[in-house]
Design an enzyme around this catalytic site. Structure first.
Site, PDB file in Angstrom:
ATOM      1  N   GLY A 251      54.299  26.313  36.458  1.00  0.00           N
ATOM      2  CA  GLY A 251      55.139  25.347  37.167  1.00  0.00           C
ATOM      3  C   GLY A 251      54.505  24.976  38.484  1.00  0.00           C
TER       4      GLY A 251
ATOM      5  N   SER B 242      48.376  26.152  37.309  1.00  0.00           N
ATOM      6  CA  SER B 242      48.504  25.720  35.921  1.00  0.00           C
ATOM      7  C   SER B 242      49.899  25.253  35.608  1.00  0.00           C
ATOM      8  CB  SER B 242      48.132  26.861  34.983  1.00  0.00           C
ATOM      9  OG  SER B 242      49.218  27.761  34.915  1.00  0.00           O
ATOM     10  N   LYS B 243      49.950  24.459  34.560  1.00  0.00           N
ATOM     11  CA  LYS B 243      51.204  23.870  34.136  1.00  0.00           C
ATOM     12  C   LYS B 243      52.211  24.950  33.757  1.00  0.00           C
ATOM     13  CE  LYS B 243      50.652  19.900  31.641  1.00  0.00           C
ATOM     14  NZ  LYS B 243      50.427  19.219  30.390  1.00  0.00           N
ATOM     15  N   ARG B 244      51.677  26.003  33.167  1.00  0.00           N
ATOM     16  CA  ARG B 244      52.534  27.060  32.654  1.00  0.00           C
ATOM     17  C   ARG B 244      53.389  27.703  33.757  1.00  0.00           C
ATOM     18  NH1 ARG B 244      50.244  31.512  31.517  1.00  0.00           N
ATOM     19  NH2 ARG B 244      48.207  30.532  31.664  1.00  0.00           N
TER      20      ARG B 244
END
Ligand code: GLU
Length: 445
Positions: free
Chosen positions: A225, A221-223
């Site tokens: 990184g 996920s983007k969160r």
């Protein structure tokens, strides 16, 4: 056995597509889907289409579209055609009208989901409520009971299809034969098949590929990184290394081989070697691919790449340090930091040396000076200044006097660093004249 029709679809040619929504930057998972679609299309001399699914006006952004286009270009995943759904609204109307005319869909007046005091019109599919079974190239036969989906909404108006309808019409219009996409789309497939059947259009081949997972097996996920292609580009990974690694996230060639160029992947790729279970992303493994791909570049490619990092250094100088970089390449960004910190400076100019460090742990300064003088004598008369040649010249003396006592001062005199490659390698890179100069200077401390 895969039938001819399955490989070539109805029209005789493979057409694949990647259909990202520009509601975020290019995700690693999307890049991998793009890669698999690219490989499959190229393998069968087919076409690979990029379709930007930007019907969600509120969440779609041009900057994300740009990131997707530039990321795919960086990875060398060239597409044969590019479409934007927002530019195709006129195409959808006849299909929606057909569904309404044939009573396969109906207009329904409903309270807005945003504001219950407002009445809106939506178009719903008349769901026949049956079981849908389709063959997935990776997962085998898949069956869904579509009753629970009800008469789902397919459009807001004749020109505003929602996701499922737009996908079905576009895939049909574009002649897409194979839909290779992330497993998170598998539950969309029965809806899309219901729409195909209502429109009387043929079913493409489906292949739902396993998700890419983070090391804790959660979704990348983007969160956390590391989920966006741009991050790896900025870190200085080689696109060929990322492509190679992405290919092996979920696919295997059926052999132990790991290193592939994009063209070699085209030759080797097959959907039958795509696994069902999720694939774990490891940056460490990616780093390994990066180093291997760096090593395989031609000398001039390496020099070109390194000259972006060794600012202001001459090509002839850079050529000499390639063997060192080959050993330790961990991405251009790390290399650029190391260069900025002066870690490689001693290859280009004489370092300062400290007489307290020169002898190393076991010897005295007096001894170190003596060893260096002897090394100068030995090396003056050698003409072979390859690392091997230098080693052969000094090895006997060093073995006799103690390798630590001799080779530490030699290495330190050449590099001015407590940690560096071995002295033979350094000597071979800086050359005879410079080696003797540095040894003499340290011997005179
Ligand atoms: N637009 C969808 C997405 O970005 C993909 C649609 C598809 O591959 O069928 O997730």
């Amino acid at each position: 056995m895969i039938s001819f029709r399955k490989i070539f679809g109805m029209g005789g040619h493979v057409v694949t597509r990647i259909a990202p929504s520009p509601t975020g930057a290019l995700h690693i998972g999307t890049a991998r889907s793009a890669l698999f679609n690219y490989l499959y299309a190229k393998k069968y001399n087919g076409r690979f289409i990029l379709r930007i699914e930007d019907t969600d006006r509120k969440r779609s952004r041009k900057e994300y579209e740009k990131d997707i286009l530039s990321g795919l270009a960086w990875l060398n995943l060239t597409y044969d055609e590019l479409y934007r759904q927002s530019e195709r609204t006129a195409i959808y109307a006849p299909y929606i009208k057909q569904l309404l005319r044939e009573n396969k869909a109906f207009v329904s007046k409903e309270k807005s989901t945003h504001d219950s005091s407002v009445e809106v019109e939506v178009i719903r599919l008349r769901n026949p409520g049956k079981h849908i079974t389709f063959f997935d190239e990776i997962r085998g036969e898949v069956t869904f009971d579509t009753r629970e989906l009800g008469d789902f909404v397919i459009a807001r108006s004749n020109t505003e299809p929602l996701y499922h309808l737009a996908v079905v019409i576009d895939d049909h219009e574009m002649g897409v034969t194979h839909i290779i996409r992330g497993e998170d789309h598998i539950s969309n497939t029965p809806r899309q098949i219901l729409i195909q059947e209502a429109l009387g259009i043929s079913r493409p081949v489906y292949a739902h590929i396993p998700l890419i997972l983070a090391s804790d097996r959660s979704k990348l996920s983007k969160r956390k990184g590391g989920a966006e292609v741009a991050e790896y580009r900025e870190k200085g990974y080689l696109p060929a290394a990322l492509v190679n690694y992405l290919a092996l996230l979920g696919w295997n060639p059926g052999t132990e081989r790991e290193i592939f160029s994009l063209d070699e992947l085209v030759d080797s790729f097959s959907l039958s070697h795509v696994q069902k279970s999720g694939a774990i992303f490891s940056e460490e493994k990616l780093q390994w691919f990066n180093r291997e791909h760096f090593r395989r570049l031609s000398s001039s490619e390496k020099v070109n790449l390194l000259s972006t990092v060794f600012d202001g250094k001459k090509t002839e100088e850079i050529v000499h340090i390639v063997p060192i970089i080959d050993e330790r390449f961990d991405g251009l960004q790390n290399l650029a930091h190391a260069v900025r910190d002066g870690e490689y400076e001693y290859f280009f100019s004489a370092p300062s040396v400290d007489e307290n460090v020169l002898p190393g742990k076991s010897g005295t300064l007096e001894d170190a000076r003596g060893h260096l003088q002897k090394l100068v004598q030995l090396l003056e008369s050698t003409s072979d200044f390859s690392a091997e040649g230098v080693k052969d010249t000094v090895w006997e003396y060093a073995s006799e006097k103690g390798r630590g006592e001799v080779l530490w001062p030699m290495r330190y005199a050449l590099s001015g660093k407590e940690k560096s490659p071995d002295p033979f390698t350094i000597a071979s890179i800086i050359g005879k004249e410079e080696t003797l100069k540095r040894l003499r200077r340290a011997a005179a401390l």
